[in-house]
Design an enzyme around this catalytic site. Structure first.
Site, PDB file in Angstrom:
ATOM      1  N   GLU A 439      11.010   5.640 -60.343  1.00 41.09           N
ATOM      2  CA  GLU A 439      10.556   5.976 -58.982  1.00 41.09           C
ATOM      3  C   GLU A 439      11.116   5.010 -57.945  1.00 41.09           C
ATOM      4  O   GLU A 439      10.505   4.748 -56.918  1.00 41.09           O
ATOM      5  CB  GLU A 439       9.022   6.022 -58.898  1.00 41.09           C
ATOM      6  CG  GLU A 439       8.363   6.933 -59.897  1.00 41.09           C
ATOM      7  CD  GLU A 439       8.916   8.348 -59.888  1.00 41.09           C
ATOM      8  OE1 GLU A 439       9.466   8.765 -58.855  1.00 41.09           O
ATOM      9  OE2 GLU A 439       8.813   9.034 -60.910  1.00 41.09           O
ATOM     10  N   GLY A 440      12.308   4.513 -58.212  1.00 38.86           N
ATOM     11  CA  GLY A 440      12.970   3.589 -57.300  1.00 38.86           C
ATOM     12  C   GLY A 440      12.808   2.163 -57.779  1.00 38.86           C
ATOM     13  O   GLY A 440      11.699   1.645 -57.877  1.00 38.86           O
TER      14      GLY A 440
END
Length: 597
Positions: A439-440
Site C-alpha cells: 500500500e505504498g
C-alpha cells in the site's frame, strides 16, 4: 501465550484522547458512546482471542497453497471466516442501508487492531474487502451498489485490489491491462496482475476483483486508467454466482511472512476475455482506487500497531517466565526471571511506549475522520479532513516502521530462543516487514507527506498541529511532577525540531527538491515520533488528573504516566537527530557519484 486484547487502553484512547463522546454527538453516531464502544470491543475481543488467535501460528506452519488454479487456505480459516461474517464484523463501519452497523471509525479502528493482532494473515482478506466497499460506495452506480454491497458487507463475498503488474511496480503509469467495450455496457479485460492479496481462496463463494485497466484510445500515463469490477463468478439474474469468469489464479507467492494469506498472480482474458463493469467514469480509475488505497493505508498502520502489541505481549510473558542470571542489584539471591534485568526492562518499555503512542495517534486520527464526514459545520469538516489526511502517512509510515523495531526487540528479549521458529517470536518479525512495503512503501508515504501534505498548503496544517502541541506543553508547564517536567522538555524540543523541518520543506521544496526529498523519510519519522509523543503527553495529563482525584484504575493510570515519561526520555529525544539528518545531512545523500555504487 494466548493473545489478550488491550481493551482498557483502547477505551482510554477513545474516551480521553479521541473524544468519543463528541464523536457520539455527530449525526448518525448518536448511539456510539462509551457504553456501545465497550460492548463492541469486549465482544470483538472474545471472537479474536478465542477463534482467530489460535489459528495464527498454524497459518505460519501450514499456509495457503495453490494447485491446478485453486487455492486452499489454512485449516480452520474457512470456518473462522464464516463466523467473522455471521458476527457482523465485516460491516462494522459500513452503512446500515446495505446491511452494515454504521459505527464510527473511532470504534472500528480498535476492532481492526484486534483482528490483526489475533491473526494478520486472516485479517488481510477483510481489509481488502473494506477497500473495495469504499470504492463502490464512492463511485459505483446505485444498481452496482445494490447488486454487490450487501453481499460484501455481510462477509459473504470478498473483494480485491488489482493495481500493479510485473513491469509496473509502484509506477501505475506503466499499467498495460486493457479493457475492450462490448457495446452492452460491459468490457472484456485482458492482462496480468500481481501481488493480489486473497486474489483466490476457498473462504467465500465469490470474489469481486477491482481492476485497473486502459480502454483503447485512453491517454497515456495515469490519466488513462479506468477501474473495473470483475467478479470471479458472473451473477445470475437472481444475484447468485453463476458462470465462471475468465479470471484465473496462475500461482501464489512464497513469502517470508503472512504466509497464510494467499498473494496471487491473476490472469485475465486468456480464454476470450474476463467480463467486467466500469466503475465510475472512464480514465478516472486511479482517483477511485486511491479511495481504496487510503482506507487500506490507515488499516496497514493499524496492522503495525497490532503486530507490535502481539510481540510485546509475548515478550513480557517470556521475560516473566525465563529464569536466568542473578539481578545486578542483588535483590534476589539467585537466578531470577529476566524481567528483573534492567536492559530487558528497557526493551519491554520501548516496545510498550512505541505501541501505545502509535495506538493513541491512530485512534485520535480516526476521530478526525469521523468528524470530517459527519460534523454539521463545514469549517470543522475541513479542519478535520486536513488533520486526518496529514495523519494517514504517519499512521501508515511511522507505525509500520515502529512495528519492525518492536518485533525485532521481541526476538531479542527471547534471546537465542527468539531465533527458533517454534517460540513464535520470529513470526511477528517476519510478518511485520511487509507492512513498510505494501500500500505504498515508507518512502511513498514520506513523499506524500512532503508534497501533498506539507508543501502544497505552505505548511499550514503542520503548523496548526504544532500549535496544538504547544497548548499541551502549556498544560504540562502547570504540573510539578518529575514525569510532567521530563515530558515537557522533550516535547517542546521535538515540536521545535518538527517546525524547523516544516519550514525547510516549504522553503526548499521547489528550488532544492533533492535536498528536501532526501530527508522525506526522516521527516516522516520525526513527525510520527513527535505526534505519538504528544498523544502520550496528553495521556499523562489525564492520568495525573484522575490519580489526583482518586478516580479510575490507579495501576493502569500510573503505568500511563511512566510510559509517557519513558517515551519522552528514550524515544522522543530521537527528534533532534532526525532534524539534523534532514537539515544538515541532505548533501551527503547525493554526494557519492552514481557510478560508485
Amino acid at each position: 501465550m494466548s493473545y489478550v486484547a488491550p481493551v482498557k487502553d483502547m477505551l482510554f484512547c477513545m474516551q480521553e484522547l479521541a473524544g468519543l463522546e463528541a464523536v457520539a454527538q455527530l449525526p448518525g453516531f448518536e448511539d456510539a458512546g462509551l457504553e456501545t464502544a465497550q460492548a463492541v470491543l469486549e465482544e470483538c475481543a472474545k471472537f479474536n482471542e478465542g477463534v482467530l488467535a489460535p489459528l495464527n501460528f498454524e497459518g505460519d506452519k501450514n499456509p495457503s497453497f495453490w494447485k491446478d488454479g485453486t487455492v486452499t487456505t489454512t485449516p480452520g480459516f474457512k470456518e473462522a471466516f464464516r463466523q467473522f461474517g455471521e458476527g457482523g464484523w465485516q460491516g462494522l463501519q459500513h452503512p446500515a442501508d446495505f446491511g452494515g452497523q454504521g459505527l464510527p471509525k473511532t470504534i472500528g479502528a480498535a476492532c481492526i487492531e484486534m483482528l490483526n493482532s489475533a491473526n494478520m494473515s486472516f485479517a488481510l482478506c477483510p481489509l481488502l474487502t473494506d477497500g473495495a466497499i469504499e470504492a463502490l460506495l464512492t463511485a459505483g452506480t446505485p444498481e452496482q451498489q445494490a447488486k454487490y454491497l450487501p453481499k460484501m458487507i455481510s462477509g459473504e463475498w470478498t473483494g480485491t485490489m488489482n493495481l500493479t503488474e510485473p513491469q509496473a511496480g509502484s509506477d501505475l503509469a506503466l499499467v498495460r491491462t486493457r479493457a475492450e467495450p462490448q457495446g452492452d455496457g460491459t468490457y472484456k479485460i485482458f492482462g496480468t496482475k500481481i501481488f493480489i492479496t486473497y486474489g483466490e481462496h476457498d473462504m467465500a463463494p465469490n470474489i469481486l476483483h477491482l481492476v485497473l485497466a486502459r480502454v483503447a484510445g485512453a491517454p497515456e500515463g495515469v490519466k488513462g486508467i479506468s477501474l473495473f469490477l470483475v467478479p470471479k463468478f458472473r451473477l445470475n439474474a437472481d444475484g447468485t454466482p453463476g458462470e465462471r469468469n475468465d479470471a484465473h489464479c496462475v500461482s501464489i507467492e512464497h513469502k517470508m511472512g503472512i504466509k497464510a494469506s494467499p498473494t496471487a498472480v491473476l490472469q485475465f482474458g486468456d480464454h476470450g476475455g474476463a467480463i467486467g463493469e466500469l466503475i465510475g467514469q472512464e480514465n478516472r480509475g486511479l482517483e477511485y482506487m486511491f479511495i481504496m488505497m487510503n482506507a487500506a493505508r490507515y488499516a496497514v498502520g493499524m496492522q503495525g500497531i497490532a503486530v507490535a502489541e502481539r510481540a510485546y505481549q509475548k515478550a513480557v510473558q517470556y521475560a516473566r517466565d525465563r529464569v536466568q542470571s542473578r539481578p545486578v542489584d542483588g535483590s534476589m539471591p539467585g537466578s531470577a526471571p529476566i524481567i528483573h534485568h534492567p536492559d530487558v526492562r528497557r526493551m519491554l518499555m520501548t516496545m510498550r511506549a512505541l505501541t501505545e503512542g502509535c495506538r493513541a495517534m491512530a485512534i485520535t486520527a480516526a476521530a478526525a475522520y469521523d468528524a470530517q464526514h459527519a460534523h454539521p459545520d463545514a469549517d470543522a469538516r475541513k479542519q478535520n479532513q486536513a488533520f486526518y489526511e496529514f495523519m494517514v502517512p504517519l499512521v501508515k509510515g511511522y507505525s509500520t516502521e515502529m512495528s519492525l523495531e518492536v518485533t525485532d526487540l521481541g526476538v531479542q528479549v527471547h534471546g537465542g530462543m527468539g531465533f527458533i521458529e517454534e517460540t513464535g517470536a520470529a513470526q511477528y518479525y517476519r510478518d511485520a516487514k511487509i507492512l513498510t512495503i505494501y500500500e505504498g512503501t515508507t518512502a511513498i508515504q514520506a513523499n506524500d507527506l512532503v508534497g501533498r501534505k506539507t508543501a502544497r498548503d505552505g505548511g499550514q496544517t503542520a503548523r496548526a498541529i504544532a500549535k496544538q502541541i504547544e497548548a499541551t506543553e502549556a498544560e504540562l508547564a502547570k504540573r510539578g511532577s518529575v514525569a510532567a517536567r521530563a515530558v515537557l522538555k522533550a516535547l517542546s524540543e521535538g515540536r521545535a525540531a518538527f517546525v524547523d523541518v516544516v519550514d525547510f520543506v516549504v522553503a526548499n521544496g521547489k528550488t532544492k527538491p533533492n535536498a528536501v526529498f532526501a530527508g522525506s523519510v526522516p521527516y516522516l519519522m520525526l513527525a510520527g515520533n513527535v505526534v505519538a509523543g504528544w498523544q502520550l503527553a496528553r495521556a499523562l495529563l489525564v492520568a495525573e488528573d484522575q490519580l489526583g482525584k482518586g478516580e479510575g484504575d490507579a495501576p493502569f493510570l500510573t503505568a500511563k504516566v511512566t510510559t509517557a515519561r519513558f517515551y519522552a526520555e528514550h524515544i522522543l529525544t530521537r527528534a533532534g537527530g532526525l532534524r539534523a539528518a534532514i537539515l544538515d545531512g541532505a548533501d551527503s545523500v547525493t554526494a557519492l557519484a552514481l557510478d560508485s555504487f
